[in-house]
Design a protein around this motif. Structure first.
Motif, PDB file in Angstrom:
ATOM      1  N   MET A 117       0.855  -1.186   0.000  1.00 45.17           N
ATOM      2  CA  MET A 117       0.000   0.000   0.000  1.00 45.17           C
ATOM      3  C   MET A 117       0.888   1.232   0.000  1.00 45.17           C
ATOM      4  O   MET A 117       1.893   1.254   0.698  1.00 45.17           O
ATOM      5  CB  MET A 117      -0.888   0.018   1.243  1.00 45.17           C
ATOM      6  N   ARG A 118       0.493   2.224  -0.800  1.00 46.94           N
ATOM      7  CA  ARG A 118       1.209   3.502  -0.839  1.00 46.94           C
ATOM      8  C   ARG A 118       0.209   4.628  -0.640  1.00 46.94           C
ATOM      9  O   ARG A 118      -0.907   4.574  -1.140  1.00 46.94           O
ATOM     10  CB  ARG A 118       1.855   3.732  -2.204  1.00 46.94           C
ATOM     11  N   TYR A 119       0.656   5.659   0.066  1.00 44.69           N
ATOM     12  CA  TYR A 119      -0.146   6.871   0.190  1.00 44.69           C
ATOM     13  C   TYR A 119       0.776   8.069  -0.003  1.00 44.69           C
ATOM     14  O   TYR A 119       1.797   8.177   0.674  1.00 44.69           O
ATOM     15  CB  TYR A 119      -0.845   6.964   1.556  1.00 44.69           C
ATOM     16  N   PHE A 120       0.397   8.940  -0.938  1.00 41.97           N
ATOM     17  CA  PHE A 120       1.207  10.123  -1.235  1.00 41.97           C
ATOM     18  C   PHE A 120       0.628  11.361  -0.577  1.00 41.97           C
ATOM     19  O   PHE A 120      -0.555  11.650  -0.700  1.00 41.97           O
ATOM     20  CB  PHE A 120       1.319  10.330  -2.751  1.00 41.97           C
ATOM     21  N   PHE A 121       1.501  12.105   0.107  1.00 36.94           N
ATOM     22  CA  PHE A 121       1.126  13.361   0.730  1.00 36.94           C
ATOM     23  C   PHE A 121       1.287  14.534  -0.236  1.00 36.94           C
ATOM     24  O   PHE A 121       0.659  15.573  -0.074  1.00 36.94           O
ATOM     25  CB  PHE A 121       1.972  13.623   1.982  1.00 36.94           C
ATOM     26  N   SER A 122       2.167  14.375  -1.213  1.00 37.35           N
ATOM     27  CA  SER A 122       2.391  15.378  -2.249  1.00 37.35           C
ATOM     28  C   SER A 122       2.664  14.637  -3.543  1.00 37.35           C
ATOM     29  O   SER A 122       2.674  13.404  -3.564  1.00 37.35           O
ATOM     30  CB  SER A 122       3.579  16.278  -1.879  1.00 37.35           C
ATOM     31  N   SER A 123       2.943  15.341  -4.607  1.00 34.52           N
ATOM     32  CA  SER A 123       3.186  14.676  -5.891  1.00 34.52           C
ATOM     33  C   SER A 123       4.488  13.888  -5.913  1.00 34.52           C
ATOM     34  O   SER A 123       4.682  13.050  -6.781  1.00 34.52           O
ATOM     35  CB  SER A 123       3.181  15.700  -7.022  1.00 34.52           C
ATOM     36  N   GLY A 124       5.368  14.121  -4.948  1.00 36.41           N
ATOM     37  CA  GLY A 124       6.653  13.427  -4.968  1.00 36.41           C
ATOM     38  C   GLY A 124       6.961  12.558  -3.772  1.00 36.41           C
ATOM     39  O   GLY A 124       7.879  11.745  -3.823  1.00 36.41           O
ATOM     40  N   PHE A 125       6.196  12.666  -2.682  1.00 36.25           N
ATOM     41  CA  PHE A 125       6.559  11.966  -1.448  1.00 36.25           C
ATOM     42  C   PHE A 125       5.356  11.309  -0.793  1.00 36.25           C
ATOM     43  O   PHE A 125       4.272  11.878  -0.739  1.00 36.25           O
ATOM     44  CB  PHE A 125       7.173  12.956  -0.445  1.00 36.25           C
ATOM     45  N   GLY A 126       5.591  10.091  -0.290  1.00 32.62           N
ATOM     46  CA  GLY A 126       4.551   9.376   0.425  1.00 32.62           C
ATOM     47  C   GLY A 126       5.140   8.321   1.335  1.00 32.62           C
ATOM     48  O   GLY A 126       6.352   8.272   1.566  1.00 32.62           O
ATOM     49  N   ILE A 127       4.285   7.464   1.849  1.00 34.16           N
ATOM     50  CA  ILE A 127       4.703   6.352   2.701  1.00 34.16           C
ATOM     51  C   ILE A 127       4.185   5.054   2.089  1.00 34.16           C
ATOM     52  O   ILE A 127       3.233   5.057   1.305  1.00 34.16           O
ATOM     53  CB  ILE A 127       4.192   6.507   4.149  1.00 34.16           C
ATOM     54  N   PHE A 128       4.824   3.958   2.450  1.00 35.51           N
ATOM     55  CA  PHE A 128       4.395   2.657   1.952  1.00 35.51           C
ATOM     56  C   PHE A 128       4.498   1.619   3.058  1.00 35.51           C
ATOM     57  O   PHE A 128       5.231   1.785   4.031  1.00 35.51           O
ATOM     58  CB  PHE A 128       5.226   2.219   0.740  1.00 35.51           C
ATOM     59  N   SER A 129       3.772   0.540   2.873  1.00 37.22           N
ATOM     60  CA  SER A 129       3.928  -0.655   3.698  1.00 37.22           C
ATOM     61  C   SER A 129       3.668  -1.857   2.804  1.00 37.22           C
ATOM     62  O   SER A 129       2.867  -1.788   1.870  1.00 37.22           O
ATOM     63  CB  SER A 129       2.984  -0.644   4.906  1.00 37.22           C
ATOM     64  N   GLU A 130       4.394  -2.920   3.072  1.00 39.85           N
ATOM     65  CA  GLU A 130       4.247  -4.156   2.303  1.00 39.85           C
ATOM     66  C   GLU A 130       4.309  -5.351   3.246  1.00 39.85           C
ATOM     67  O   GLU A 130       5.077  -5.345   4.203  1.00 39.85           O
ATOM     68  CB  GLU A 130       5.376  -4.327   1.279  1.00 39.85           C
ATOM     69  N   PHE A 131       3.512  -6.346   2.907  1.00 40.27           N
ATOM     70  CA  PHE A 131       3.553  -7.622   3.612  1.00 40.27           C
ATOM     71  C   PHE A 131       3.918  -8.670   2.577  1.00 40.27           C
ATOM     72  O   PHE A 131       3.278  -8.751   1.525  1.00 40.27           O
ATOM     73  CB  PHE A 131       2.191  -7.937   4.234  1.00 40.27           C
ATOM     74  N   GLY A 132       4.961  -9.452   2.854  1.00 36.30           N
ATOM     75  CA  GLY A 132       5.416 -10.445   1.890  1.00 36.30           C
ATOM     76  C   GLY A 132       5.498 -11.829   2.492  1.00 36.30           C
ATOM     77  O   GLY A 132       5.672 -11.991   3.701  1.00 36.30           O
ATOM     78  N   THR A 133       5.378 -12.819   1.635  1.00 35.90           N
ATOM     79  CA  THR A 133       5.501 -14.201   2.079  1.00 35.90           C
ATOM     80  C   THR A 133       6.128 -15.044   0.975  1.00 35.90           C
ATOM     81  O   THR A 133       6.169 -14.637  -0.188  1.00 35.90           O
ATOM     82  CB  THR A 133       4.130 -14.784   2.496  1.00 35.90           C
TER      83      THR A 133
END
Length: 163
Positions: A117-133
């Protein structure tokens, strides 16, 4: 005066709106923490958009902190993988700044999958999280504790940048 304020507000909100995945040619760079059982590390990834909802990428990770007396050499700590994502943000239409991307990966250690999942606060920067298996390990024998690094459930989170 009301019309001028409305026009300025609309202009600013249009400029400030970030797009989480723009399709063909879109490029994302992510840097973050990697959390696993007995291991903490760093992860870097790059994704490139091939189509409206498809991207491919490369991910690398390195285990920095080994816990509970675990020892491992470089080959156990390092991982490199190629991946394929289905970027569903525009399909789900939750928010223009949000992207949900399930995918599969082929690495130096296994064949696996992830949900990010990604969420952008501006056109160039955001946060992400991933779950992998891991779906299939290359080494089908009983794995040592060091061989389990990057061969187990993982959680990644950090910053994402549009390039």
């Amino acid at each position: 005066m009301k019309n001028i304020l409305l026009a300025i507000t609309l202009l600013v909100s249009t400029i400030a709106t970030a797009q989480s995945f723009e399709g063909k040619g879109d490029q994302k760079f992510q840097i973050g923490a990697n959390i696993q059982d007995n291991v903490n590390g760093i992860t870097l990834s790059y994704d490139y958009g091939l189509g409206e909802n498809i991207s491919i990428g490369v991910v690398t990770g390195y285990a920095l902190n080994l816990n509970n007396g675990l020892t491992a050499d470089f080959s156990d700590r390092f991982e490199l993988e190629g991946r394929f994502n289905a970027n569903l943000g525009s399909v789900l239409n939750i928010d223009n700044n949000f992207d949900l991307y399930p995918g599969i990966s082929l690495s130096t250690k296994n064949f696996g999958g992830h949900l990010g999942m990604r969420y952008f606060f501006s056109s160039g920067f955001g946060i992400f999280s991933e779950f992998g298996t891991t779906f299939a390990k290359y080494n089908s024998d009983a794995l040592t504790a060091a061989e389990k690094i990057h061969n187990q459930f993982t959680v990644n989170f950090g910053a994402v940048f549009n390039l």
